[in-house]
Design a protein around this motif. Structure first.
Motif, PDB file in Angstrom:
ATOM      1  N   ASP A 153       0.829  -1.202   0.000  1.00 16.33           N
ATOM      2  CA  ASP A 153       0.000   0.000   0.000  1.00 16.33           C
ATOM      3  C   ASP A 153       0.865   1.256   0.000  1.00 16.33           C
ATOM      4  N   VAL A 154       0.428   2.268  -0.760  1.00 10.48           N
ATOM      5  CA  VAL A 154       1.130   3.548  -0.833  1.00 10.48           C
ATOM      6  C   VAL A 154       0.109   4.666  -0.626  1.00 10.48           C
ATOM      7  N   PHE A 155       0.405   5.562   0.306  1.00 12.78           N
ATOM      8  CA  PHE A 155      -0.403   6.755   0.525  1.00 12.78           C
ATOM      9  C   PHE A 155       0.386   7.956  -0.003  1.00 12.78           C
ATOM     10  N   ARG A 156      -0.278   8.802  -0.781  1.00 12.91           N
ATOM     11  CA  ARG A 156       0.400   9.926  -1.429  1.00 12.91           C
ATOM     12  C   ARG A 156      -0.424  11.205  -1.290  1.00 12.91           C
ATOM     13  N   ALA A 157       0.260  12.296  -0.994  1.00 14.21           N
ATOM     14  CA  ALA A 157      -0.377  13.611  -0.919  1.00 14.21           C
ATOM     15  C   ALA A 157       0.397  14.568  -1.812  1.00 14.21           C
ATOM     16  N   SER A 158      -0.317  15.433  -2.532  1.00 18.55           N
ATOM     17  CA  SER A 158       0.320  16.383  -3.437  1.00 18.55           C
ATOM     18  C   SER A 158      -0.355  17.740  -3.312  1.00 18.55           C
ATOM     19  N   TYR A 159       0.402  18.794  -3.656  1.00 16.83           N
ATOM     20  CA  TYR A 159      -0.139  20.153  -3.592  1.00 16.83           C
ATOM     21  C   TYR A 159       0.456  20.978  -4.716  1.00 16.83           C
ATOM     22  N   GLN A 160      -0.408  21.618  -5.514  1.00 14.70           N
ATOM     23  CA  GLN A 160       0.021  22.501  -6.598  1.00 14.70           C
ATOM     24  C   GLN A 160      -0.180  23.943  -6.161  1.00 14.70           C
ATOM     25  N   THR A 161       0.922  24.685  -6.064  1.00 14.14           N
ATOM     26  CA  THR A 161       0.827  26.048  -5.546  1.00 14.14           C
ATOM     27  C   THR A 161       0.111  26.985  -6.523  1.00 14.14           C
ATOM     28  N   SER A 162       0.210  26.734  -7.835  1.00 11.89           N
ATOM     29  CA  SER A 162      -0.404  27.633  -8.814  1.00 11.89           C
ATOM     30  C   SER A 162      -1.923  27.567  -8.755  1.00 11.89           C
ATOM     31  N   SER A 163      -2.472  26.369  -8.626  1.00 19.00           N
ATOM     32  CA  SER A 163      -3.928  26.205  -8.590  1.00 19.00           C
ATOM     33  C   SER A 163      -4.464  25.966  -7.185  1.00 19.00           C
ATOM     34  N   LYS A 164      -3.560  25.811  -6.214  1.00 17.36           N
ATOM     35  CA  LYS A 164      -3.933  25.505  -4.829  1.00 17.36           C
ATOM     36  C   LYS A 164      -4.769  24.235  -4.744  1.00 17.36           C
ATOM     37  N   ALA A 165      -4.374  23.252  -5.553  1.00 20.36           N
ATOM     38  CA  ALA A 165      -5.096  21.982  -5.597  1.00 20.36           C
ATOM     39  C   ALA A 165      -4.398  20.972  -4.690  1.00 20.36           C
ATOM     40  N   LEU A 166      -5.159  20.370  -3.805  1.00 19.49           N
ATOM     41  CA  LEU A 166      -4.656  19.354  -2.888  1.00 19.49           C
ATOM     42  C   LEU A 166      -5.175  17.994  -3.338  1.00 19.49           C
ATOM     43  N   GLY A 167      -4.265  17.031  -3.460  1.00 19.38           N
ATOM     44  CA  GLY A 167      -4.651  15.695  -3.880  1.00 19.38           C
ATOM     45  C   GLY A 167      -4.224  14.642  -2.878  1.00 19.38           C
ATOM     46  N   LEU A 168      -5.075  13.659  -2.651  1.00 17.48           N
ATOM     47  CA  LEU A 168      -4.778  12.533  -1.768  1.00 17.48           C
ATOM     48  C   LEU A 168      -5.031  11.248  -2.543  1.00 17.48           C
ATOM     49  N   GLU A 169      -4.169  10.255  -2.319  1.00 16.33           N
ATOM     50  CA  GLU A 169      -4.283   9.023  -3.099  1.00 16.33           C
ATOM     51  C   GLU A 169      -3.869   7.818  -2.257  1.00 16.33           C
ATOM     52  N   TRP A 170      -4.625   6.746  -2.398  1.00 21.15           N
ATOM     53  CA  TRP A 170      -4.294   5.461  -1.772  1.00 21.15           C
ATOM     54  C   TRP A 170      -4.259   4.423  -2.876  1.00 21.15           C
ATOM     55  N   SER A 171      -3.135   3.738  -3.017  1.00 24.26           N
ATOM     56  CA  SER A 171      -2.999   2.742  -4.081  1.00 24.26           C
ATOM     57  C   SER A 171      -2.411   1.456  -3.523  1.00 24.26           C
ATOM     58  N   ARG A 172      -2.717   0.352  -4.224  1.00 31.76           N
ATOM     59  CA  ARG A 172      -2.176  -0.958  -3.848  1.00 31.76           C
ATOM     60  C   ARG A 172      -1.806  -1.714  -5.118  1.00 31.76           C
ATOM     61  N   ASN A 173      -0.627  -2.295  -5.116  1.00 29.84           N
ATOM     62  CA  ASN A 173      -0.177  -3.102  -6.254  1.00 29.84           C
ATOM     63  C   ASN A 173       0.283  -4.443  -5.709  1.00 29.84           C
ATOM     64  N   SER A 174      -0.643  -5.407  -5.719  1.00 30.22           N
ATOM     65  CA  SER A 174      -0.379  -6.713  -5.126  1.00 30.22           C
ATOM     66  C   SER A 174      -0.743  -7.808  -6.115  1.00 30.22           C
ATOM     67  N   LYS A 175       0.145  -8.782  -6.295  1.00 28.33           N
ATOM     68  CA  LYS A 175      -0.150  -9.908  -7.170  1.00 28.33           C
ATOM     69  C   LYS A 175      -1.235 -10.808  -6.586  1.00 28.33           C
ATOM     70  N   LEU A 176      -1.335 -10.817  -5.251  1.00 26.82           N
ATOM     71  CA  LEU A 176      -2.325 -11.676  -4.605  1.00 26.82           C
ATOM     72  C   LEU A 176      -3.680 -11.006  -4.478  1.00 26.82           C
ATOM     73  N   ASN A 177      -3.692  -9.730  -4.077  1.00 22.12           N
ATOM     74  CA  ASN A 177      -4.944  -9.040  -3.782  1.00 22.12           C
ATOM     75  C   ASN A 177      -5.391  -8.079  -4.875  1.00 22.12           C
ATOM     76  N   GLY A 178      -4.630  -7.974  -5.989  1.00 27.23           N
ATOM     77  CA  GLY A 178      -5.024  -7.090  -7.075  1.00 27.23           C
ATOM     78  C   GLY A 178      -4.506  -5.670  -6.882  1.00 27.23           C
ATOM     79  N   SER A 179      -4.747  -4.846  -7.900  1.00 28.73           N
ATOM     80  CA  SER A 179      -4.280  -3.462  -7.885  1.00 28.73           C
ATOM     81  C   SER A 179      -5.460  -2.507  -7.943  1.00 28.73           C
ATOM     82  N   PHE A 180      -5.377  -1.432  -7.162  1.00 27.70           N
ATOM     83  CA  PHE A 180      -6.413  -0.413  -7.214  1.00 27.70           C
ATOM     84  C   PHE A 180      -5.827   0.930  -6.802  1.00 27.70           C
ATOM     85  N   LYS A 181      -6.559   1.985  -7.120  1.00 30.04           N
ATOM     86  CA  LYS A 181      -6.151   3.334  -6.733  1.00 30.04           C
ATOM     87  C   LYS A 181      -7.400   4.160  -6.449  1.00 30.04           C
TER      88      LYS A 181
END
Length: 208
Positions: A153-181
């Motif tokens: 599992d990977v948790f990611r946060a991003s911020y663009q200063t020009s547009s003041k856009a905040l992004g949050l993301e949770w992703s998983r890349n597993s051969k057993l349990n599948g991949s999703f975002k």
């Protein structure tokens, strides 16, 4: 033969894509299409073909856009990617300089324009990644931080200063349990902050 099926759901639309890859010696042949290819009858929209030698080059044929050519030169510590689209009359250069397993610098530039980005990536103790980037066209900084937990599992946060856009993301890349975002985005610069824009993406891989 390998195949993958990807579905994506946004709060305002749904989308799907499928890819089939076949090995031919050192080469990999790949065909992909989106839901636009089959909705309202078979069409060429969203259809793409590719020939790849992993780590060396990729030649893409994007049917609706007439042609797109991608060439990668993978000679560590410098990786170069050249992309030329005849349909859009656009040429893009990507370069990544790898200093070590924890530090790398990358640049992206669209020839004939002022569009370009510089990005520095630092991986701390193999689990946390810091990525500040500078947009030459917008004259602004973007920031992102990602952390790997429980191996897949990977948790990611991003911020663009020009547009003041905040992004949050949770992703998983597993051969057993599948991949999703799962992603959420909100614009902090609006006077009245709206509900976050949500999207979910799932990928299934098959061996045939």
């Amino acid at each position: 033969m390998k195949a993958s099926l990807k579905t994506r759901y946004d709060t305002d639309k749904r989308a799907a894509a499928a890819t089939v890859a076949v090995k031919a010696g050192d080469l990999k042949l790949r065909a992909s299409m989106t839901d636009a290819t089959v909705v309202k009858g078979p069409s060429l929209n969203g259809l793409a073909l590719a020939v790849e030698k992993p780590g060396f080059f990729i030649i893409d044929y994007n049917v609706p856009k007439k042609f797109m050519n991608t060439v990668r030169v993978a000679e560590k510590p410098l990786n170069l990617t050249y992309i030329h689209s005849r349909g859009d009359n656009r040429t893009i250069l990507d370069g990544t300089l790898v200093f070590d397993s924890a530090n790398k610098v990358s640049a992206n530039h669209v020839l004939g324009s002022g569009n370009g980005k510089l990005k520095y990536s630092y991986v701390h103790q193999g689990v946390t990644t810091f990525e500040p980037s500078y947009d030459l066209n917008k004259n602004s900084w973007d920031f992102a931080v990602a952390r790997r937990v429980y191996g897949d599992d990977v948790f990611r946060a991003s911020y663009q200063t020009s547009s003041k856009a905040l992004g949050l993301e949770w992703s998983r890349n597993s051969k057993l349990n599948g991949s999703f975002k799962i992603s959420a985005a909100v614009n902090l610069g609006e006077e009245l902050i709206k509900m976050p824009k949500l999207s979910a993406e799932t990928t299934w891989d098959f061996e045939m």
